[in-house]
Design a protein around this motif. Structure first.
Motif, PDB file in Angstrom:
ATOM      1  N   ASP A 150      16.353   2.090  -8.193  1.00 28.71           N
ATOM      2  CA  ASP A 150      15.576   1.468  -9.136  1.00 28.71           C
ATOM      3  C   ASP A 150      14.610   0.545  -8.384  1.00 28.71           C
ATOM      4  O   ASP A 150      13.546   0.432  -8.555  1.00 28.71           O
ATOM      5  CB  ASP A 150      16.403   0.273  -9.890  1.00 28.71           C
ATOM      6  N   LEU A 151      14.950  -0.094  -7.087  1.00 28.58           N
ATOM      7  CA  LEU A 151      14.176  -0.622  -6.277  1.00 28.58           C
ATOM      8  C   LEU A 151      12.845   0.188  -5.740  1.00 28.58           C
ATOM      9  O   LEU A 151      11.702  -0.026  -5.993  1.00 28.58           O
ATOM     10  CB  LEU A 151      14.588  -1.328  -5.242  1.00 28.58           C
ATOM     11  N   LEU A 152      13.144   1.356  -5.567  1.00 24.31           N
ATOM     12  CA  LEU A 152      12.161   2.331  -4.898  1.00 24.31           C
ATOM     13  C   LEU A 152      11.306   2.732  -6.244  1.00 24.31           C
ATOM     14  O   LEU A 152      10.091   2.727  -6.000  1.00 24.31           O
ATOM     15  CB  LEU A 152      13.006   3.814  -4.621  1.00 24.31           C
ATOM     16  N   ARG A 153      11.604   2.721  -7.219  1.00 22.48           N
ATOM     17  CA  ARG A 153      10.770   3.158  -8.546  1.00 22.48           C
ATOM     18  C   ARG A 153       9.892   1.960  -8.792  1.00 22.48           C
ATOM     19  O   ARG A 153       8.605   2.194  -8.959  1.00 22.48           O
ATOM     20  CB  ARG A 153      11.643   3.473  -9.823  1.00 22.48           C
ATOM     21  N   GLN A 187       8.579   3.472   3.702  1.00 18.62           N
ATOM     22  CA  GLN A 187       9.922   2.938   3.259  1.00 18.62           C
ATOM     23  C   GLN A 187      10.675   3.900   2.409  1.00 18.62           C
ATOM     24  O   GLN A 187      11.896   3.778   2.271  1.00 18.62           O
ATOM     25  CB  GLN A 187       9.535   1.548   2.440  1.00 18.62           C
ATOM     26  N   THR A 188       9.786   4.702   1.657  1.00 15.32           N
ATOM     27  CA  THR A 188      10.574   5.827   0.863  1.00 15.32           C
ATOM     28  C   THR A 188      11.608   6.489   1.557  1.00 15.32           C
ATOM     29  O   THR A 188      12.700   6.841   1.403  1.00 15.32           O
ATOM     30  CB  THR A 188       9.867   6.717   0.057  1.00 15.32           C
ATOM     31  N   ASN A 189      11.219   7.090   2.770  1.00 11.86           N
ATOM     32  CA  ASN A 189      11.915   8.053   3.684  1.00 11.86           C
ATOM     33  C   ASN A 189      13.219   6.962   4.277  1.00 11.86           C
ATOM     34  O   ASN A 189      13.960   7.607   4.428  1.00 11.86           O
ATOM     35  CB  ASN A 189      10.891   8.204   4.912  1.00 11.86           C
ATOM     36  N   LEU A 190      13.013   5.809   4.736  1.00 11.75           N
ATOM     37  CA  LEU A 190      14.297   5.047   4.998  1.00 11.75           C
ATOM     38  C   LEU A 190      15.134   4.951   4.164  1.00 11.75           C
ATOM     39  O   LEU A 190      16.290   5.081   4.034  1.00 11.75           O
ATOM     40  CB  LEU A 190      13.735   3.640   5.312  1.00 11.75           C
ATOM     41  N   ILE A 224      -4.950  11.430  -3.750  1.00 10.98           N
ATOM     42  CA  ILE A 224      -3.994  12.077  -3.402  1.00 10.98           C
ATOM     43  C   ILE A 224      -3.306  11.686  -2.116  1.00 10.98           C
ATOM     44  O   ILE A 224      -3.934  11.241  -1.005  1.00 10.98           O
ATOM     45  CB  ILE A 224      -4.202  13.611  -3.041  1.00 10.98           C
ATOM     46  N   ALA A 225      -2.116  11.362  -2.328  1.00  6.49           N
ATOM     47  CA  ALA A 225      -1.148  11.099  -0.963  1.00  6.49           C
ATOM     48  C   ALA A 225       0.128  11.941  -0.981  1.00  6.49           C
ATOM     49  O   ALA A 225       0.782  11.895  -2.123  1.00  6.49           O
ATOM     50  CB  ALA A 225      -1.044   9.564  -0.835  1.00  6.49           C
ATOM     51  N   GLU A 226       0.613  12.265   0.054  1.00  2.00           N
ATOM     52  CA  GLU A 226       2.099  12.947  -0.025  1.00  2.00           C
ATOM     53  C   GLU A 226       2.596  12.842   1.425  1.00  2.00           C
ATOM     54  O   GLU A 226       2.037  12.809   2.433  1.00  2.00           O
ATOM     55  CB  GLU A 226       1.792  14.487  -0.287  1.00  2.00           C
ATOM     56  N   ASN A 227       3.946  13.077   1.528  1.00  2.00           N
ATOM     57  CA  ASN A 227       4.765  13.219   2.720  1.00  2.00           C
ATOM     58  C   ASN A 227       6.034  14.191   2.265  1.00  2.00           C
ATOM     59  O   ASN A 227       5.963  14.983   1.263  1.00  2.00           O
ATOM     60  CB  ASN A 227       5.361  11.876   3.006  1.00  2.00           C
ATOM     61  N   GLU A 228       6.952  14.334   3.023  1.00  2.00           N
ATOM     62  CA  GLU A 228       8.039  15.231   2.808  1.00  2.00           C
ATOM     63  C   GLU A 228       8.716  15.032   1.753  1.00  2.00           C
ATOM     64  O   GLU A 228       9.738  15.938   1.310  1.00  2.00           O
ATOM     65  CB  GLU A 228       8.815  15.369   4.235  1.00  2.00           C
ATOM     66  N   ASN A 229       8.654  13.836   1.093  1.00  2.00           N
ATOM     67  CA  ASN A 229       9.617  13.746  -0.365  1.00  2.00           C
ATOM     68  C   ASN A 229       9.035  13.285  -1.276  1.00  2.00           C
ATOM     69  O   ASN A 229       9.521  13.235  -2.464  1.00  2.00           O
ATOM     70  CB  ASN A 229      10.342  12.091   0.578  1.00  2.00           C
ATOM     71  N   VAL A 230       7.571  13.190  -1.420  1.00  2.00           N
ATOM     72  CA  VAL A 230       7.004  12.606  -2.560  1.00  2.00           C
ATOM     73  C   VAL A 230       5.267  13.102  -2.454  1.00  2.00           C
ATOM     74  O   VAL A 230       4.929  12.996  -1.351  1.00  2.00           O
ATOM     75  CB  VAL A 230       7.052  11.249  -2.824  1.00  2.00           C
ATOM     76  N   ASN A 238       0.793  -1.217   0.053  1.00  2.00           N
ATOM     77  CA  ASN A 238      -0.128   0.108  -0.038  1.00  2.00           C
ATOM     78  C   ASN A 238       0.851   1.340  -0.035  1.00  2.00           C
ATOM     79  O   ASN A 238       2.113   1.111   0.265  1.00  2.00           O
ATOM     80  CB  ASN A 238      -1.146  -0.122   1.357  1.00  2.00           C
ATOM     81  N   LEU A 239       0.175   2.404  -0.317  1.00  2.00           N
ATOM     82  CA  LEU A 239       0.948   3.609  -0.386  1.00  2.00           C
ATOM     83  C   LEU A 239       1.387   4.060   0.721  1.00  2.00           C
ATOM     84  O   LEU A 239       2.699   4.605   0.956  1.00  2.00           O
ATOM     85  CB  LEU A 239       0.059   4.482  -0.854  1.00  2.00           C
ATOM     86  N   GLU A 240       0.802   3.822   2.075  1.00  2.00           N
ATOM     87  CA  GLU A 240       1.333   4.518   3.328  1.00  2.00           C
ATOM     88  C   GLU A 240       2.716   3.742   3.620  1.00  2.00           C
ATOM     89  O   GLU A 240       3.597   4.470   4.002  1.00  2.00           O
ATOM     90  CB  GLU A 240       0.245   4.192   4.354  1.00  2.00           C
TER      91      GLU A 240
END
Length: 618
Positions: free
Chosen positions: A178-181, A138-141, A209-215, A131-133
């Motif tokens: 690449d894994l993040l993408r 994980q994106t922040n990590l 819509i979903a967002e955080n400090e990076n995306v 899921n997006l959350e």
């Protein structure tokens, strides 16, 4: 002839001879005076030149001594501080390593291949939590791990054995990106599986819509297939689009990712144009200046200019001692020069031996070693010139992307669940990723569209000549089969022109965030994955409205877009000043054409940026 006449003739001859002698004597005196004046002038010139040379030598010696003293004082001042800075960097690096060891929060160590590979493998094989959350978390990590790896790379000392690990660290960064993408594609797929349940009741479509400090993520899915709905705008993110008629009836979804990090530009060769020196080298302390006016005499000079034997013995003895001292000084200078040359030759020989030892123990230089000896800078320069031969390629030395990046893609809507009484029927989708939607149906449509847009051969009606010719030649009642279109170039052109009227380009709009400063119309470029560079292609009708900070463009191509600012738009700087703030800190103010930036510099710590920056709109 009488005696009187002879006497007169003799007197005349005597007078003429006397007059001639007087004339010759006068000429000799004049020549002697001229010679004496010339000798005097030459002597004065030589004395003047000698005096000027002595004054120049004295001045050069004073300047040399002053520079030697200043540099000696500078090195005496800077060396302890350099050592202190190196020790501080070493301690900081050791503290960073110790902090990583004692972190114990479950995050992997990015410098450990075992830990980071385990992390990437487990996350890649994770199919339950897509899921997006969770992906945002994980994106922040992952971004923190990438930042940590970049910190490690830039903090490695130049003489450390860890330099060999830099390629491994960079490869780890690329794999994480690449894994993040890939995981973002899975998260968007997971979100769209719930499109029917989360659809908007007013439009019967799906907006998310979903967002955080990076995306930031904007998802729109066409569930209603209503031809009246020709577009949508995400007011919160300032992102909108207009759809052509075929797409208003298609089962499609538009995914907009607004990345507040850039892992594309660093992969471009054009981002590595400038080579930053690792360490600044100061001027060496000059050697004491040797008086060039005191030329050493040789045996030949002694033979040519022997000491006058008529001089008194005391003067001849002093002259011999002076010549002996000059010879000894000249010999000492020659010995020092020879020793310096020998030391330099020994150093070069040692360096050559070390290089040969690195290339092979047998002393034979392999072709691979010869290739390594070729200048990397020259090779890079050739590749850069090859890239920049295309004027539409962005030179990252002059422009740099401003965040966020715009990643826009067109996808098929994945299979949606169907409720039958108490049952929910769901088609299994093994791909777990979104499938791109092919638009336009014929790739040649986009190519023809871009070619016709760039053509300046317009008719009075505003259409291109090809369009008018197509309007006249194309009969709507004619049915064209695939064989006719493929085998007849003229019919294919007519077919493409007719199809362009139906499958027109998409229009995208985006409002530049208010916290991004733009001095002028930014460049728009699309990332070319195969070539790893930004290029101004794949779009037309690019417009920028300064009042609303809105951009818009038409395109058939999807992917990652970036707005690029001029890197030197704030240069040249207007002024700078320093003023004391406390006994151990000062404020450094830098005025550019648009900003006033204030730094606080402390003795016991690093400098810091004052938050309240005044923006000067000019």
């Amino acid at each position: 002839m009488s005696t009187a006449q002879k006497s007169a003739s003799t007197n005349n001859k005597t007078a003429k001879a006397k007059k001639k002698r007087e004339e010759e004597e006068r000429k000799r005196r004049e020549e002697e005076e001229a010679r004496q004046r010339a000798e005097l002038a030459e002597k004065e010139r030589i004395e003047t030149e000698k005096r000027l040379a002595e004054e120049k030598a004295i001045l050069a010696k004073e300047i040399n001594e002053l520079r030697r003293r200043e540099l000696a004082e500078f090195y005496e001042f800077i060396q302890p501080r350099q050592d202190e800075a190196n020790i501080g960097r070493y301690k900081q690096r050791e503290e960073f390593k110790w902090k990583r060891v004692m972190q114990c929060d479950g995050t992997p160590d990015p410098t450990s291949l075992l830990e980071i590979n385990t992390f990437m493998t487990l996350w890649n094989d994770e199919h339950q939590r897509t899921n997006l959350e969770y992906t945002m978390k994980q994106t922040n990590l992952v971004l923190s791990l990438i930042k940590e790896l970049n910190t490690v790379i830039h903090s490695i000392p130049k003489d450390s054995s860890e330099l060999d690990s830099i390629p491994t660290y960079k490869n780890t960064i690329y794999e994480l990106e690449d894994l993040l993408r890939h995981k973002w594609s899975q998260a968007a797929h997971d979100t769209m599986l719930k499109a029917t349940d989360l659809q908007d009741f007013e439009t019967s479509n799906f907006q998310y819509i979903a967002e955080n400090e990076n995306v930031s993520v904007c998802v729109w899915a066409n569930l209603s297939h209503n031809p009246r709905i020709k577009g949508y705008t995400f007011e919160q993110n300032g992102f909108g689009f207009d759809l052509p008629k075929p797409l208003t009836l298609a089962h499609i979804a538009i995914l907009g990712l607004f990345l507040k990090y850039d892992y594309y530009s660093e992969r471009s060769l054009l981002a590595k144009c400038r080579i930053r020196s690792v360490e600044y080298t100061y001027d060496p302390i000059p050697e004491p200046l040797v008086d060039e006016t005191a030329k050493p005499t040789t045996d030949e000079d002694d033979d040519k200019e022997p000491i006058d034997p008529t001089l008194p013995p005391e003067i001849r003895k002093l002259m011999e001692q002076a010549r002996r001292r000059e010879k000894e000084a000249a010999a000492a200078v020659a010995a020092a020069a020879a020793a310096e040359a020998q030391a330099l030759q020994d150093a070069l020989a040692e360096q050559t031996a070390k290089e040969n030892a690195d290339e092979g123990q047998d002393g034979n230089i392999s072709p691979t070693a010869l290739n390594r000896k070729k200048s990397i800078r020259d090779v890079t320069a050739d590749l850069i010139l090859e890239e920049l031969a295309d004027e539409s390629v962005i030179d990252l030395r002059s422009h740099w992307p401003i965040l966020p990046l715009l990643e826009i893609n067109l996808y098929h809507i994945p299979p949606q669940p169907k409720k039958v009484q108490d049952w929910t029927i769901m088609q299994v989708d093994d791909s777990n990723v979104l499938v791109p939607y092919p638009y336009p149906s014929d790739p040649m449509l986009a190519k023809r569209f871009y070619e016709e847009y760039t053509s300046v051969n317009k008719t009075e009606s505003g259409k291109t000549k090809a369009e008018e010719k197509t309007d006249e030649a194309m009969d709507p009642s004619i049915t064209l089969d695939a064989t006719m279109i493929a085998n007849n170039p003229e019919i294919r052109k007519m077919f493409l022109a007719n199809a362009l009227k139906q499958e027109s380009a998409l229009v995208f709009r985006y409002k530049i965030p208010s916290d991004v400063f733009v001095t002028e119309k930014p460049l728009l470029a699309r990332w070319i994955k195969d070539r790893n560079h930004w290029k101004q292609e794949g779009y037309v009708d690019y417009e920028y409205t300064p009042d609303t900070r809105m951009i818009s463009f038409k395109t058939y191509d999807f992917g990652t877009f970036a707005l690029l600012n001029d890197r030197h738009s704030h240069m040249p700087f207007q002024s700078w000043r320093m003023r004391p703030k406390a006994p151990d800190s000062v404020l450094f103010t830098l005025n550019t054409q648009s900003f006033e930036i204030i730094f606080e510099i402390r003795v016991s710590s690093h400098c810091s940026l004052i938050v309240d920056i005044e923006i000067l709109f000019i």
